[in-house]
Design a protein around this motif. Sequence first.
Motif, PDB file in Angstrom:
ATOM      1  N   ASP A   2       0.837  -1.191   0.000  1.00  0.00           N
ATOM      2  CA  ASP A   2       0.000   0.000   0.000  1.00  0.00           C
ATOM      3  C   ASP A   2       0.882   1.254   0.000  1.00  0.00           C
ATOM      4  O   ASP A   2       1.888   1.334   0.695  1.00  0.00           O
ATOM      5  CB  ASP A   2      -0.894  -0.014   1.241  1.00  0.00           C
ATOM      6  CG  ASP A   2      -1.761   1.218   1.329  1.00  0.00           C
ATOM      7  OD1 ASP A   2      -2.720   1.322   0.553  1.00  0.00           O
ATOM      8  OD2 ASP A   2      -1.458   2.087   2.172  1.00  0.00           O
ATOM      9  N   PHE A   3       0.491   2.254  -0.810  1.00  0.00           N
ATOM     10  CA  PHE A   3       1.342   3.432  -0.981  1.00  0.00           C
ATOM     11  C   PHE A   3       1.522   4.203   0.324  1.00  0.00           C
ATOM     12  O   PHE A   3       2.600   4.737   0.593  1.00  0.00           O
ATOM     13  CB  PHE A   3       0.746   4.346  -2.057  1.00  0.00           C
ATOM     14  CG  PHE A   3       1.674   5.449  -2.476  1.00  0.00           C
ATOM     15  CD1 PHE A   3       2.715   5.205  -3.350  1.00  0.00           C
ATOM     16  CD2 PHE A   3       1.525   6.733  -1.974  1.00  0.00           C
ATOM     17  CE1 PHE A   3       3.587   6.219  -3.729  1.00  0.00           C
ATOM     18  CE2 PHE A   3       2.386   7.753  -2.346  1.00  0.00           C
ATOM     19  CZ  PHE A   3       3.418   7.484  -3.228  1.00  0.00           C
ATOM     20  N   ASP A   4       0.477   4.288   1.148  1.00  0.00           N
ATOM     21  CA  ASP A   4       0.613   4.982   2.428  1.00  0.00           C
ATOM     22  C   ASP A   4       1.607   4.276   3.339  1.00  0.00           C
ATOM     23  O   ASP A   4       2.304   4.921   4.128  1.00  0.00           O
ATOM     24  CB  ASP A   4      -0.754   5.111   3.110  1.00  0.00           C
ATOM     25  CG  ASP A   4      -1.601   6.218   2.486  1.00  0.00           C
ATOM     26  OD1 ASP A   4      -1.045   7.283   2.184  1.00  0.00           O
ATOM     27  OD2 ASP A   4      -2.800   6.007   2.284  1.00  0.00           O
ATOM     28  N   LYS A   5       1.674   2.948   3.247  1.00  0.00           N
ATOM     29  CA  LYS A   5       2.663   2.201   4.026  1.00  0.00           C
ATOM     30  C   LYS A   5       4.072   2.550   3.559  1.00  0.00           C
ATOM     31  O   LYS A   5       5.005   2.683   4.368  1.00  0.00           O
ATOM     32  CB  LYS A   5       2.424   0.699   3.873  1.00  0.00           C
ATOM     33  CG  LYS A   5       1.148   0.199   4.533  1.00  0.00           C
ATOM     34  CD  LYS A   5       1.241   0.279   6.042  1.00  0.00           C
ATOM     35  CE  LYS A   5       0.033  -0.359   6.706  1.00  0.00           C
ATOM     36  NZ  LYS A   5       0.081  -0.225   8.168  1.00  0.00           N
ATOM     37  N   ILE A   6       4.227   2.722   2.242  1.00  0.00           N
ATOM     38  CA  ILE A   6       5.527   3.097   1.703  1.00  0.00           C
ATOM     39  C   ILE A   6       5.927   4.488   2.193  1.00  0.00           C
ATOM     40  O   ILE A   6       7.084   4.730   2.553  1.00  0.00           O
ATOM     41  CB  ILE A   6       5.504   3.057   0.166  1.00  0.00           C
ATOM     42  CG1 ILE A   6       5.283   1.626  -0.321  1.00  0.00           C
ATOM     43  CG2 ILE A   6       6.790   3.628  -0.417  1.00  0.00           C
ATOM     44  CD1 ILE A   6       5.149   1.498  -1.825  1.00  0.00           C
ATOM     45  N   LYS A 171      -1.956   9.659   4.218  1.00  0.00           N
ATOM     46  CA  LYS A 171      -3.376   9.855   4.516  1.00  0.00           C
ATOM     47  C   LYS A 171      -3.603  10.538   5.866  1.00  0.00           C
ATOM     48  O   LYS A 171      -4.621  11.209   6.058  1.00  0.00           O
ATOM     49  CB  LYS A 171      -4.112   8.512   4.492  1.00  0.00           C
ATOM     50  CG  LYS A 171      -3.643   7.520   5.560  1.00  0.00           C
ATOM     51  CD  LYS A 171      -4.332   6.182   5.405  1.00  0.00           C
ATOM     52  CE  LYS A 171      -3.839   5.185   6.438  1.00  0.00           C
ATOM     53  NZ  LYS A 171      -4.468   3.863   6.271  1.00  0.00           N
ATOM     54  N   SER A 172      -2.647  10.413   6.781  1.00  0.00           N
ATOM     55  CA  SER A 172      -2.816  11.012   8.105  1.00  0.00           C
ATOM     56  C   SER A 172      -2.722  12.531   8.083  1.00  0.00           C
ATOM     57  O   SER A 172      -3.211  13.202   8.987  1.00  0.00           O
ATOM     58  CB  SER A 172      -1.777  10.447   9.076  1.00  0.00           C
ATOM     59  OG  SER A 172      -0.455  10.796   8.658  1.00  0.00           O
ATOM     60  N   VAL A 173      -2.071  13.084   7.045  1.00  0.00           N
ATOM     61  CA  VAL A 173      -1.919  14.539   6.953  1.00  0.00           C
ATOM     62  C   VAL A 173      -2.468  15.101   5.646  1.00  0.00           C
ATOM     63  O   VAL A 173      -2.440  16.306   5.418  1.00  0.00           O
ATOM     64  CB  VAL A 173      -0.426  14.944   7.077  1.00  0.00           C
ATOM     65  CG1 VAL A 173       0.109  14.612   8.452  1.00  0.00           C
ATOM     66  CG2 VAL A 173       0.418  14.283   5.986  1.00  0.00           C
ATOM     67  N   ARG A 174      -2.994  14.229   4.791  1.00  0.00           N
ATOM     68  CA  ARG A 174      -3.414  14.649   3.452  1.00  0.00           C
ATOM     69  C   ARG A 174      -4.465  15.743   3.497  1.00  0.00           C
ATOM     70  O   ARG A 174      -4.349  16.790   2.831  1.00  0.00           O
ATOM     71  CB  ARG A 174      -3.933  13.435   2.679  1.00  0.00           C
ATOM     72  CG  ARG A 174      -4.276  13.730   1.218  1.00  0.00           C
ATOM     73  CD  ARG A 174      -4.793  12.479   0.549  1.00  0.00           C
ATOM     74  NE  ARG A 174      -3.819  11.409   0.645  1.00  0.00           N
ATOM     75  CZ  ARG A 174      -4.105  10.174   1.049  1.00  0.00           C
ATOM     76  NH1 ARG A 174      -5.318   9.860   1.431  1.00  0.00           N
ATOM     77  NH2 ARG A 174      -3.169   9.258   1.103  1.00  0.00           N
ATOM     78  N   PRO A 464      -7.316   4.032   1.869  1.00  0.00           N
ATOM     79  CA  PRO A 464      -6.374   4.101   0.752  1.00  0.00           C
ATOM     80  C   PRO A 464      -7.000   4.806  -0.449  1.00  0.00           C
ATOM     81  O   PRO A 464      -8.182   4.615  -0.747  1.00  0.00           O
ATOM     82  CB  PRO A 464      -6.081   2.631   0.425  1.00  0.00           C
ATOM     83  CG  PRO A 464      -6.470   1.877   1.662  1.00  0.00           C
ATOM     84  CD  PRO A 464      -7.598   2.644   2.275  1.00  0.00           C
ATOM     85  N   ILE A 465      -6.230   5.626  -1.144  1.00  0.00           N
ATOM     86  CA  ILE A 465      -6.723   6.275  -2.351  1.00  0.00           C
ATOM     87  C   ILE A 465      -6.821   5.230  -3.464  1.00  0.00           C
ATOM     88  O   ILE A 465      -5.889   4.459  -3.672  1.00  0.00           O
ATOM     89  CB  ILE A 465      -5.769   7.408  -2.790  1.00  0.00           C
ATOM     90  CG1 ILE A 465      -5.868   8.581  -1.821  1.00  0.00           C
ATOM     91  CG2 ILE A 465      -6.088   7.890  -4.192  1.00  0.00           C
ATOM     92  CD1 ILE A 465      -4.975   9.750  -2.189  1.00  0.00           C
TER      93      ILE A 465
END
Length: 496
Positions: A2-6, A171-174, A464-465
């Motif tokens: 997942d991109f947010d994990k990256i 995602k936490s600050v998006r 996730p987006i």
Amino acid sequence: MDFDKILENVGTFGRIQKVHYMIICLAHLFAAQYVLSLTFIGISPGYKCKDRPDAEDPCALDPPCEQFVYGDQFTSIITEWDLVCEKEKYAGYAQSVVFSGFLIGNIVIGTICDMYGRKKTLVIGSALIVAVQIISAFTTSFRQFLVSRFITGFLTANVAAAVLILEMTHKSVRAILSNLSSNFFAFSIAILALTAYFIRDWRHLMIFSNVPMIFALILFWFLPESPRWLASKGRITEAEDVLLDIAHKNGISIPRSMVSMAEEKPTSNKGETTKNLMDAFKAHELRRRLLILMYVWPVTCMTYYGLTYQSSSLGGNKYIDVAASGLIEIPGLLIATYICEKFGRKKTSVACYLLGAVTCFGFILVPGNTGHDGESHVQIALALTGKMGIAAAFCVLYTYTGELMPTVLRSTGIGACSMVARVGGIIAPLLITLGDGVSYGTYGITCLIAGVMVMSLPETKDKPIPETIDDIESSKVTQDVKYTRVDDNETDEDKL
């Protein structure tokens, strides 16, 4: 992966991301000079007929006045081309032409952004708009000026900066960062007013107000391309290189496996990377989202500009009035940022539209002053509260729309929604001519409907987006849409 994990592996919002964010926000900080310059260069300093200076109305002379003398407070396109009397309406055409360019540019540039990349679109678009702004200062006829204004509106529709913020942040600050970026445009209005106060010649204003964007353009070259976009195009190695570089500049040493985007490769086939707006309307769930958003955006734009146009003047100096009209948006934007992160995009949007509807209905129901001076203090408070609510809704809408669209169509989707929003901006001044009852009633009804329609959209906070259309279409709709890829730490209760 997942991109947010990256992003967590390379630094959720580390030192270099902060630098990137501030550079991107420069696109907003100097945007008002292109969108709102006519606020100062499209007004008259007052005029008299040169041959008959004592005439009370220089436009009612017989024979007509052939040469006018203007006040010396400032120059403008009015003084340059004698846009007075029967030509007075021509000055308004200049702003209409800007929005016409905006309409077309939203969809065209959004598509270009999805095809050729966020960074290229931002850099080339910004360079072109700087050039056109300078050319505008040297136009020798009003028709030439109108052409330059159309191109300016077209180029101002560049959504690359907004999309970069959405795609390069965790995602936490998006939502926080996306919403806070709107504050830069509010400051931009104040900067334009300050510049216009010191530079009273319209041609000089067009040139010198452009200088900050030239420095911003240089900084744009140092931005990386969106790794999310690169991955959606099948350029996995390049995307991983960008992420490793971010980690290095954040002082984090990690192996390539921790930024591996191998799972994104299935989305890199030609069919997925060449999507356009027609493909979006062929997909059931994505079509449903777009149709709702294409109603909500014009309503938001119409109500925002309508309430702005109908607000009472702050009374006095035009430079202070314009600066204050921008700065007054900041409290609403900050409130929107907080409640959006606290309660989610959907609940915040619904609350903002319902607030707008209630205040507009209240404006009609509360009796105004019986005297000549206008609305009651209660009506003014309601109108301002409504404007704060709809400004907050507009702020959230950019983030929400971006998170509802898949990466392969994100710029195109935002561009299409922003394009139809300009229809609302065109309708707003027409409604005003029909009186407060009709205009505020229309704002209230349409906002109420918008709030109800947004209730059927999925919540995107901490989700996730979606990368592809399939990510959206394969998701299940119960009380909310849940993408097939969810966070490992999401509880069963979160999924209900």
